[in-house]
Design a protein around this motif. Structure first.
Motif, PDB file in Angstrom:
ATOM      1  N   LYS A  17      39.612  44.682  36.476  1.00 17.41           N
ATOM      2  CA  LYS A  17      38.826  45.109  37.632  1.00 17.41           C
ATOM      3  C   LYS A  17      37.339  45.164  37.258  1.00 17.41           C
ATOM      4  O   LYS A  17      36.970  45.716  36.219  1.00 17.41           O
ATOM      5  N   ILE A  26      31.685  39.097  40.424  1.00 13.96           N
ATOM      6  CA  ILE A  26      32.609  38.514  41.405  1.00 13.96           C
ATOM      7  C   ILE A  26      32.712  37.010  41.181  1.00 13.96           C
ATOM      8  O   ILE A  26      33.814  36.434  41.208  1.00 13.96           O
ATOM      9  N   ILE A  30      36.099  34.776  40.335  1.00 13.52           N
ATOM     10  CA  ILE A  30      36.510  33.587  41.086  1.00 13.52           C
ATOM     11  C   ILE A  30      36.652  32.400  40.136  1.00 13.52           C
ATOM     12  O   ILE A  30      37.612  31.623  40.207  1.00 13.52           O
ATOM     13  N   CYS A  50      45.991  37.289  41.991  1.00 13.03           N
ATOM     14  CA  CYS A  50      44.827  38.145  42.232  1.00 13.03           C
ATOM     15  C   CYS A  50      45.048  38.910  43.539  1.00 13.03           C
ATOM     16  O   CYS A  50      45.842  38.511  44.394  1.00 13.03           O
ATOM     17  N   CYS A  51      44.339  40.012  43.658  1.00  6.61           N
ATOM     18  CA  CYS A  51      44.413  40.851  44.852  1.00  6.61           C
ATOM     19  C   CYS A  51      43.029  40.919  45.478  1.00  6.61           C
ATOM     20  O   CYS A  51      42.067  41.335  44.826  1.00  6.61           O
ATOM     21  N   LEU A  52      42.927  40.503  46.744  1.00  9.10           N
ATOM     22  CA  LEU A  52      41.641  40.477  47.443  1.00  9.10           C
ATOM     23  C   LEU A  52      41.562  41.549  48.527  1.00  9.10           C
ATOM     24  O   LEU A  52      40.638  41.559  49.321  1.00  9.10           O
ATOM     25  N   GLU A  53      42.539  42.446  48.555  1.00  9.63           N
ATOM     26  CA  GLU A  53      42.597  43.466  49.602  1.00  9.63           C
ATOM     27  C   GLU A  53      41.909  44.759  49.180  1.00  9.63           C
ATOM     28  O   GLU A  53      42.106  45.808  49.801  1.00  9.63           O
ATOM     29  N   PRO A  57      37.722  42.285  43.817  1.00  7.91           N
ATOM     30  CA  PRO A  57      38.968  41.569  43.518  1.00  7.91           C
ATOM     31  C   PRO A  57      39.593  42.068  42.223  1.00  7.91           C
ATOM     32  O   PRO A  57      38.898  42.496  41.297  1.00  7.91           O
TER      33      PRO A  57
END
Length: 301
Positions: A17, A26, A30, A50-53, A57
């Motif tokens: 994280k 960021i 990516i 990956c988690c974008l919520e 990210p």
């Protein structure tokens, strides 16, 4: 920050994280997703997804429980990893970098090769990690001009001077790491009495036949007759001019030869026609692509 996490199926994972919402971090995340989604190699850490919520990210990796090569190498006391383990870990790292450079669909340069980015699992198998700074090299180009990124002490001086990134930049960083494995000295802090850094001092002592002055004493008792050969590979990797350095595939094969001399001596028909141009002090072998794959196919990836 990297956390240990547990998925709903009780699978243990590592979750990476960003510490803050910064555009550069960021972008690196990516980039890491794009790079790792292209790689499937036993010595490269696996990206599960990956988690974008979330606000920033999150990247989800396989969990590697045994720390980094840096942690295991730089411990208190006179003894660290065995020489056999160090040499095997170096070879596994070379295999993964050779894969990135010459087997991946589009060549990938890691750009931050160092012991802190080599994870070790419970069997001390190497897993190359941290691809945030990595770059693709288009097939029709031998390199690219880009802002300098990496870690001081491991950075290719030609890359620092010209801003031109090539596969040989990883080769240089790997050579520094190999010197660190042989000396247990940190390249970003070491300074010889004459004022030379670790790489320059190591090369001078090697050329003068005085390498024992800087080697880890544990290595002197465990290394046997392979020390000079491995040192020669390291010195070849850190040559100032990138074109004089070997490729990572050549380094991989040379390390395999150093560990399995009897097996490779039997391959006189191949070895006699092969030459690796790595400079003075290193056995001379030069591999065509076909010969490289004939030799490297024996070793699982």
């Amino acid at each position: 920050t990297v956390y240990e996490g547990i998925l709903s199926d009780l699978h243990v994972v590592a979750i990476k994280k960003p510490k803050m919402v910064v555009r550069r971090e960021i972008d690196e995340f990516i980039n890491e997703v794009a790079i790792l989604s292209q790689i499937n190699h036993r010595n490269v850490v696996k990206l599960y997804g990956c988690c974008l919520e979330t606000e920033v990210p999150l990247l989800v990796y396989e969990f590697i429980s045994n720390g980094t090569l840096y942690d295991h190498l730089h411990v208190q006391g006179p003894r660290s990893l065995s020489w056999d383990d160090r040499l095997r870990i170096a070879t596994e790292t070379a295999k993964s970098l050779a894969h990135l450079h010459s087997t991946a669909l589009v060549p990938i340069i890691h750009r931050d090769v160092k012991p802190a980015n080599i994870l070790l699992d419970d069997t001390l198998t190497a897993k190359v990690a941290d691809f945030g700074a990595s770059r693709y090299i288009p097939l029709d180009r031998s390199g690219l001009t880009t802002n300098v990124q990496g870690t001081l002490g491991y950075l290719d001086p030609m890359y620092m001077h010209t801003w031109r990134l090539t596969e040989k930049s990883d080769v240089y960083s790997f050579g520094v790491m190999l010197i660190e494995l042989m000396t247990r000295k940190k390249p970003f802090t070491y300074m010889a009495p004459e004022g030379n850094g670790l790489v320059a001092h190591f090369a001078i002592l090697f050329a003068g036949g005085n390498l024992s002055e800087i080697l880890d004493p544990q290595l002197l008792s465990e290394g046997g007759d392979r020390i000079d050969e491995i040192a020669a590979i390291a010195v070849a990797c850190v040559k100032l001019r990138g074109e004089e350095r070997p490729t990572m595939r050549q380094v991989e094969l040379r390390l395999e030869v150093a560990q399995s001399p009897k097996e490779f001596e039997a391959d006189g028909d191949i070895a006699a026609n092969s030459q690796l141009a790595c400079g003075p002090g290193l056995t001379s072998r030069q591999y065509s692509m076909e010969e490289e794959y004939v030799l490297s196919a024996r070793y699982p990836r």
